[in-house]
Scaffold this motif. Structure first.
Motif, PDB file in Angstrom:
ATOM      1  N   SER A  54       0.841  -1.202   0.000  1.00  0.00           N
ATOM      2  CA  SER A  54       0.000   0.000   0.000  1.00  0.00           C
ATOM      3  C   SER A  54       0.873   1.248   0.000  1.00  0.00           C
ATOM      4  CB  SER A  54      -0.952  -0.006   1.198  1.00  0.00           C
ATOM      5  OG  SER A  54      -0.247  -0.101   2.400  1.00  0.00           O
ATOM      6  N   CYS A  58       0.891   4.200  -2.844  1.00  0.00           N
ATOM      7  CA  CYS A  58       0.768   5.623  -2.502  1.00  0.00           C
ATOM      8  C   CYS A  58       1.929   6.421  -3.088  1.00  0.00           C
ATOM      9  CB  CYS A  58       0.732   5.799  -0.988  1.00  0.00           C
ATOM     10  SG  CYS A  58      -0.758   5.147  -0.238  1.00  0.00           S
ATOM     11  N   ILE A  61       1.336   6.853  -6.901  1.00  0.00           N
ATOM     12  CA  ILE A  61       0.293   7.856  -7.160  1.00  0.00           C
ATOM     13  C   ILE A  61       0.809   9.243  -6.794  1.00  0.00           C
ATOM     14  CG2 ILE A  61      -2.048   8.610  -6.586  1.00  0.00           C
ATOM     15  CD1 ILE A  61      -2.702   5.692  -5.958  1.00  0.00           C
ATOM     16  N   VAL A  65       0.850  12.457  -9.235  1.00  0.00           N
ATOM     17  CA  VAL A  65       0.014  13.635  -8.956  1.00  0.00           C
ATOM     18  C   VAL A  65       0.874  14.847  -8.605  1.00  0.00           C
ATOM     19  CG1 VAL A  65      -1.755  14.575  -7.424  1.00  0.00           C
ATOM     20  CG2 VAL A  65      -1.928  12.216  -8.221  1.00  0.00           C
ATOM     21  N   LEU A  93     -11.492  12.002 -19.320  1.00  0.00           N
ATOM     22  CA  LEU A  93     -10.488  12.051 -18.249  1.00  0.00           C
ATOM     23  C   LEU A  93     -11.093  11.692 -16.894  1.00  0.00           C
ATOM     24  CD1 LEU A  93      -8.154  15.181 -18.500  1.00  0.00           C
ATOM     25  CD2 LEU A  93      -7.529  12.780 -18.200  1.00  0.00           C
ATOM     26  N   GLU A  94     -12.288  12.265 -16.649  1.00  0.00           N
ATOM     27  CA  GLU A  94     -12.886  12.044 -15.334  1.00  0.00           C
ATOM     28  C   GLU A  94     -13.254  10.584 -15.127  1.00  0.00           C
ATOM     29  OE1 GLU A  94     -15.420  15.441 -13.853  1.00  0.00           O
ATOM     30  OE2 GLU A  94     -14.996  16.160 -15.877  1.00  0.00           O
ATOM     31  N   TRP A  97      -9.969   8.710 -14.268  1.00  0.00           N
ATOM     32  CA  TRP A  97      -9.451   8.777 -12.896  1.00  0.00           C
ATOM     33  C   TRP A  97     -10.500   8.442 -11.846  1.00  0.00           C
ATOM     34  CZ3 TRP A  97      -7.644  14.097 -14.603  1.00  0.00           C
ATOM     35  CH2 TRP A  97      -8.607  15.079 -14.406  1.00  0.00           C
ATOM     36  N   THR A  98     -11.643   7.954 -12.293  1.00  0.00           N
ATOM     37  CA  THR A  98     -12.548   7.301 -11.344  1.00  0.00           C
ATOM     38  C   THR A  98     -12.325   5.792 -11.383  1.00  0.00           C
ATOM     39  OG1 THR A  98     -14.154   9.031 -11.805  1.00  0.00           O
ATOM     40  CG2 THR A  98     -14.957   7.100 -10.618  1.00  0.00           C
ATOM     41  N   PRO A 101      -8.533   4.325 -10.053  1.00  0.00           N
ATOM     42  CA  PRO A 101      -8.415   4.158  -8.589  1.00  0.00           C
ATOM     43  C   PRO A 101      -9.243   2.984  -8.053  1.00  0.00           C
ATOM     44  CG  PRO A 101      -8.667   6.466  -9.118  1.00  0.00           C
ATOM     45  CD  PRO A 101      -8.871   5.715 -10.397  1.00  0.00           C
ATOM     46  N   VAL A 102     -10.429   2.770  -8.653  1.00  0.00           N
ATOM     47  CA  VAL A 102     -11.244   1.645  -8.191  1.00  0.00           C
ATOM     48  C   VAL A 102     -10.470   0.340  -8.396  1.00  0.00           C
ATOM     49  CG1 VAL A 102     -13.345   0.316  -8.611  1.00  0.00           C
ATOM     50  CG2 VAL A 102     -13.452   2.810  -8.561  1.00  0.00           C
ATOM     51  N   LEU A 105      -7.664   0.059  -5.877  1.00  0.00           N
ATOM     52  CA  LEU A 105      -8.176  -0.270  -4.545  1.00  0.00           C
ATOM     53  C   LEU A 105      -8.574  -1.737  -4.456  1.00  0.00           C
ATOM     54  CD1 LEU A 105     -10.270   2.924  -3.808  1.00  0.00           C
ATOM     55  CD2 LEU A 105      -8.154   2.227  -2.707  1.00  0.00           C
ATOM     56  N   LEU A 108      -5.674  -3.769  -3.765  1.00  0.00           N
ATOM     57  CA  LEU A 108      -5.228  -3.756  -2.364  1.00  0.00           C
ATOM     58  C   LEU A 108      -6.194  -4.529  -1.470  1.00  0.00           C
ATOM     59  CD1 LEU A 108      -4.013  -0.080  -1.805  1.00  0.00           C
ATOM     60  CD2 LEU A 108      -2.612  -2.152  -1.775  1.00  0.00           C
ATOM     61  N   ALA A 109      -7.497  -4.435  -1.818  1.00  0.00           N
ATOM     62  CA  ALA A 109      -8.507  -5.070  -0.963  1.00  0.00           C
ATOM     63  C   ALA A 109      -8.392  -6.584  -1.014  1.00  0.00           C
ATOM     64  CB  ALA A 109      -9.911  -4.631  -1.393  1.00  0.00           C
TER      65      ALA A 109
END
Lengths: 304, 539
Positions: A54, A58, A61, A65, A93-94, A97-98, A101-102, A105, A108-109
Motif C-alpha cells: 500500500s 501511494c 500515485i 500527482v 479524463l474524469e 481517474w474514477t 483508482p477503483v 483499490l 489492495l482489498a
C-alpha cells in the motif's frame, strides 16, 4: 586498515539501512526506526508485505500527482507568459481517474481480505491464554495446553521496578540507563513477569478487560486486540522463533496508560513444557500450603 | 424590545450600529457575526495550541520532566476538544457566515437573530469546558472520544464536558439550519443551485451532515451522563450494557464530523485554485457530486475507527471496503484541482501557496488513510503515532491550512486593505516547513511501535520525538506572525484593496466594494453568468 575501516563502516551502514527499512534485525524498537517490524509470525510478515504494497501504491500515485502539480507550477506561470486556457471539463479524463483508482483499490482489498480471513480463524489452537487488562497491569492465565486444562497458572505482569523508579516526575534518573543484561535499552518496555509461551505452537488468546478498555499489542506478532470489560475477544499467534518480544497497551486507559508494557518470552517447546510443569506444581504446593494454613488457623482466610 | 425592533425597522442608514456593545454583542449582521466567529476560532486555536506546546515539551525527551501523566491526559483530551469544536468548526462557520450571503447574492443570513444566538452560545460553552481545569480532579482526561468506562471513572469534569457538548451542539445545529435556510431560500434570482460557488455547495452538504449527527453525539453523551449519575447501564457491562455500543454511536457522529471539518476546506480550495490559475475550475459538476458521495459514504464507515474492538469478520470487511471507496471521490477532487492548474496562468500569492500546500499535504494524509483502511495493517497502525500523523495531516495541513488560505484570500474584501504579501509568505514558508518537521516523523514513530496518548516513551523513540517537538515549537511560534499580519492588515495597512482584489477572481463577492459595506445586496443583484465562476455548466 583505513580501507577496511571504511568498508567496515559502509557495511555497518548498509546493514543499519536495510534494517531500518525492513526492521528485521531488531526485535524491539530501535533508534531511527522508520518502518513496521517484520515480526516473527506469518501474520506479521503478511501485514508487513501489505504495508509495503500500500505504501508503494501511494508513492507511485504521489509521484504522478505531485509531479504533475510541480510541472504545472513551473510551466504555467504567469510570469513566464503562460496564458490560461478556457476548458473546464473532460468526461473521458474524469472516467479514467474514477475507474483506475477503483481497480487499484480492488488490488489492495484482495490481499487484505485474504489475510483477514486467515487471521481471524482461531480454530485448532494447541494452547489458550487468557489476557486481562487492568489499570495498569496485565494478567495472564494459562487455560489449556496440548488438550489438557492447565491448573492454576496465572500471574500479574507489571512495569519493572527500574523503569518505574525512573519514570517518576523529576526522578533524576536517566531513562538511557535502564538496560537489560545485553545492554539493550528496555525503558518502559520491561515487566516483572513476562508471558512465557512456546514457539511454533498456535496459541489462542482470550482477551478481556477488568476495569476499563485496554488494548493488547505486540508489534512482532502483527496485531493488537482491545481488552474490553464484559467482552471476551479472541485472537491467535504462532511465533516462529524463540525470543523476547515487547509491546505496550494501545488504548488510553487512564493515568498510567503509558506504563503497562507487554513482554512475550517465546521459548522452545520442550523448555516451555518444563516451565509450565514447574509452575503447575508450584501452584499445587502453594495451594496445599495455603489449605494447611487455613486449616490450622480457622477463621483467618486473609490469605485466600 | 418592541421599540428596539421598530427602530431597526426604520433604520435605513446601512451603517454599522454605533456603540461597541450594540454592534458586537447584539449584532444580527452576518458580517459582524462572521468576524466574531473568526476571532473566537483564532483565540481557541491559540488556547488549543498552547496545550499542544506543553504536550510536545513533555515529549521532547524520554522521562517525565514537566507534567504528571494524568495532567498529560487532560492536555491531550482538551487539546482535541478545543481544536475541533473551538477552532476548526467555528472558523468554517465564520467563513460561511461572511461569504455565503455574499456569494449567493443574499442581503444577510436567513435567520439573523438565531445567528447571533448560535455564536453567543460558544463563549459560554467553552467557559464551561475550560473551567473544568479548575475542578477538583481536573479536566476530562479520558480522551476527546470519551470512551466509557474510562471517561466516567474520573471526577465531575465529565458532566461539564457533556454540558459543553450539548451547548456547542445546539450552536452547531442552529448554525447549520441557518446556512441551509439561507442557501435554499435567499439566492438571488438566476443563481441556480448548479451555478453556486463550490464553497457554498460544500457548506450546504456540511450543514446537512451537522444536523444529522450532532443529535447523535448529544444522545451518546446523555447516556454517559445517566450512566454516571442516574444508575443506568447503557455502557456498563456489569449492568448488562456494552462499552462498545458507545463507540458505535460516537463514531456514527465522529466520522461525518471528520468530513464536517474537511468539506468546507474542499470548497475553499476549489475557490482559490481557479482564481490564481485564471482558469475555470475543472469538473465543477464532478466536484459537487464527489462532495455529495463523500458525505453519503461518511455515514457507513464509522467502524473503521474500531477495527481492533473485535468486530465479526463480515463487519471488518464491509467497513474496510466502504472506507476504501472514499478514496475514489476524494481522488477525483485532487485530480480536478491539479487539472485546474494545468495550462492555467499561475501566480503564487499567499492564498495560492496555502492552497497548493493543502493539496499536497492533505493528499499525504489521504495516503495514510488508505493504508489505515486495510484492516490487517490497521491492526498494527491503530492507536499509534501513525494515526496521530494521519489525522494531523488532514486537520492541520488540511483544514487549518485551508482556513489560513481563506483568511488571506478574503481578508482584503473584509478589511478593504491588502495584507503584507511579504509577511504572508514568510508565515507560509515557516508554517509549511515546520509543520512537516512536526508531523512527518510521527509516521515513523507509529510504525516503530509508539502508542498514542502516552506521556513518556522508550529511548528508541527519542530522536524523532525531539525533531517533532522542535517542529512543533517553530510551527506554534510562526502562528504569531499570522496574527501580526491580520492586525497589520486590518488596522495599519496603507495599501487599499480594489473591489476585485485578485486579477482572476470571479463571483458575486467580488462585485461589492472593498471593504464590504455593512449591508450588501439589499436589492438582489442581476446575475450575469459570465461573471460567475461557474456560470456556464450546461455540459
Amino acid at each position: 586498515m583505513k580501507f577496511g575501516g571504511i568498508r567496515g563502516r559502509a557495511t555497518t551502514w548498509a546493514v543499519a539501512a536495510s534494517a531500518l527499512l525492513s526492521g528485521s534485525a531488531w526485535a524491539n524498537p530501535h533508534p531511527w526506526q522508520l518502518n513496521l517490524t517484520k515480526g516473527v509470525t506469518q501474520t506479521s510478515h503478511e501485514v508487513w508485505d501489505l504495508n509495503m504494497a500500500s505504501f508503494l501504491v501511494c508513492v507511485v500515485i504521489g509521484v504522478i500527482v505531485f509531479g504533475a502539480m510541480i510541472i504545472a507550477m513551473f510551466r504555467f506561470r504567469k510570469s513566464k507568459g503562460a496564458v490560461a486556457e478556457k476548458w473546464s471539463h473532460s468526461t473521458k479524463l474524469e472516467l479514467v481517474w474514477t475507474i483506475i483508482p477503483v481497480l487499484i483499490l480492488m488490488g489492495l482489498a484482495w490481499p487484505a481480505t485474504k489475510i483477514l480471513v486467515r487471521t481471524t480463524d482461531t480454530a485448532d489452537a494447541q494452547m489458550t491464554v487468557k489476557v486481562t487488562g487492568y489499570q495498569w497491569k496485565w494478567r495472564y492465565d494459562y487455560v489449556d495446553y496440548d488438550g489438557k486444562t492447565v491448573k492454576k497458572v496465572g500471574f500479574m505482569s507489571r512495569l519493572d521496578k527500574k523503569s518505574d523508579a525512573t519514570r517518576q516526575l523529576d526522578s533524576g534518573l536517566d531513562p538511557k540507563a535502564v538496560v537489560d543484561a545485553n545492554g539493550t535499552n528496555d525503558y518502559l518496555l520491561n515487566v516483572d513477569h513476562p508471558l512465557v509461551v512456546p514457539a511454533g505452537v498456535k496459541i489462542r488468546f482470550l482477551i478481556t478487560g477488568g476495569d476499563v478498555i485496554h488494548s493488547w499489542w505486540v508489534p512482532d506478532l502483527g496485531w493488537k486486540m482491545d481488552a474490553i470489560p464484559g467482552i471476551v475477544n479472541a485472537a491467535w499467534t504462532k511465533i516462529s522463533k524463540p525470543g523476547i518480544y515487547r509491546g505496550q497497551c494501545a488504548e488510553l486507559c487512564g493515568q498510567d496508560h503509558g506504563f503497562m508494557p507487554i513482554v512475550v518470552k517465546a521459548v522452545p517447546k520442550a523448555q516451555f513444557e518444563k516451565w509450565l510443569a514447574a509452575q503447575e506444581s508450584a501452584a499445587q504446593l502453594d495451594k496445599a500450603s495455603r489449605t494447611a494454613q487455613a486449616d490450622s488457623t480457622p477463621g483467618d482466610d486473609s490469605q485466600g | 424590545m418592541a421599540h428596539a425592533a421598530s427602530q431597526d425597522h426604520h433604520d435605513d442608514h446601512h451603517e454599522a450600529p454605533s456603540g461597541f456593545f450594540r454592534r458586537w454583542f447584539m449584532s444580527t449582521n452576518h458580517k459582524d457575526i462572521g468576524t466574531l466567529y473568526l476571532i473566537f476560532a483564532l483565540l481557541m486555536f491559540f488556547i488549543g495550541g498552547s496545550m499542544a506546546m506543553l504536550i510536545r515539551a513533555e515529549l521532547f525527551e524520554p522521562g517525565l520532566q514537566l507534567v504528571q501523566p494524568y495532567f498529560f491526559n487532560e492536555l491531550t483530551t482538551m487539546h482535541a476538544l478545543v481544536m475541533i469544536f473551538g477552532a476548526i468548526m467555528p472558523a468554517f462557520v465564520g467563513l460561511g457566515n461572511w461569504m455565503i450571503p455574499l456569494m449567493v447574492g443574499a442581503p444577510d443570513m436567513a435567520l439573523p437573530r438565531m445567528n447571533n444566538m448560535s455564536f453567543w452560545l460558544l463563549p459560554f460553552a467553552f467557559t464551561i469546558l475550560l473551567s473544568s481545569f479548575f475542578l477538583p480532579g481536573g479536566a476530562p482526561a479520558g480522551g476527546w472520544t470519551m470512551y466509557p468506562p474510562l471517561s466516567i471513572q474520573g471526577g465531575d469534569s465529565i458532566a461539564f464536558l457533556i454540558f459543553f457538548v450539548h451547548v456547542s451542539g445546539i450552536s452547531s445545529i442552529m448554525g447549520a439550519i441557518n446556512i441551509i435556510a439561507t442557501i435554499l431560500n435567499m439566492r438571488a434570482p438566476g443563481m441556480d443551485l448548479l451555478k453556486m460557488p463550490i464553497f457554498v455547495w460544500t457548506w450546504l452538504i456540511t450543514a446537512f451532515l451537522l444536523i444529522a449527527v450532532m443529535p447523535v453525539l448529544a444522545g451518546a453523551v446523555t447516556m454517559l451522563l445517566t450512566d454516571k449519575y442516574f444508575g443506568t447501564s447503557f455502557f456498563n457491562a456489569a449492568g448488562g450494557g456494552d462499552p462498545v455500543l458507545f463507540q458505535h454511536v460516537f463514531w456514527f457522529f465522529g466520522h461525518p464530523e471528520v468530513y464536517i471539518m474537511i468539506l468546507p476546506a474542499f470548497g475553499i480550495i476549489s475557490e482559490i485554485i481557479p482564481t490564481f490559475s485564471r482558469k475555470p475550475l475543472f469538473g465543477y459538476k464532478a466536484m459537487v457530486y464527489a462532495t455529495a458521495s463523500i458525505a453519503f459514504l461518511s455515514f457507513i464507515v464509522w467502524a473503521h475507527h474500531m477495527f481492533a474492538v473485535g468486530l465479526p469478520l463480515g463487519a471488518e470487511l464491509f467497513f474496510m471496503y466502504a472506507t476504501m471507496l472514499i478514496a475514489v471521490p476524494t481522488g477525483v477532487k485532487v485530480f480536478n484541482w491539479v487539472t485546474t492548474m494545468w495550462k492555467g496562468s499561475l501566480t503564487f500569492e499567499t492564498p495560492m501557496l496555502f492552497a497548493v500546500a493543502f493539496v499536497i499535504l492533505f493528499t499525504i494524509g489521504g495516503f495514510s488513510g488508505i493504508m489505515l483502511a486495510l484492516v490487517p495493517a490497521d491492526f498494527q497502525y491503530q492507536d499509534t503515532y501513525f494515526v496521530v500523523a494521519h489525522f494531523h495531516y488532514v486537520l492541520v495541513t488540511g483544514a487549518a491550512f485551508s482556513i489560513m488560505a481563506a483568511v488571506y484570500y478574503w481578508l482584503p474584501k473584509w478589511s478593504g486593505n491588502m495584507y503584507s504579501e511579504r509577511w504572508g509568505k514568510i508565515h507560509f514558508w515557516l508554517s509549511v516547513v515546520s509543520v512537516n518537521v512536526l508531523f512527518f516523523p510521527q509516521h515513523f514513530l507509529g510504525l516503530a511501535g509508539m502508542p498514542r496518548r502516552i506521556p513518556d516513551y522508550n529511548v528508541a523513540f527519542a530522536d524523532f520525538n525531539m525533531i517533532s517537538s522542535i517542529g512543533g515549537f517553530v510551527f506554534g511560534a510562526t502562528q504569531l506572525i499570522f496574527v501580526g499580519v491580520i492586525i497589520h492588515c486590518v488596522f495599519f495597512a496603507k495599501k487599499k484593496a480594489t473591489d476585485r482584489v485578485w486579477e482572476g477572481s470571479k463571483g458575486l463577492e467580488w462585485t461589492v466594494p472593498s471593504p464590504a459595506p455593512h449591508h450588501t445586496f439589499a436589492v438582489p443583484p442581476v446575475i450575469d453568468d459570465s461573471q460567475l465562476a461557474h456560470g456556464d455548466v450546461t455540459h
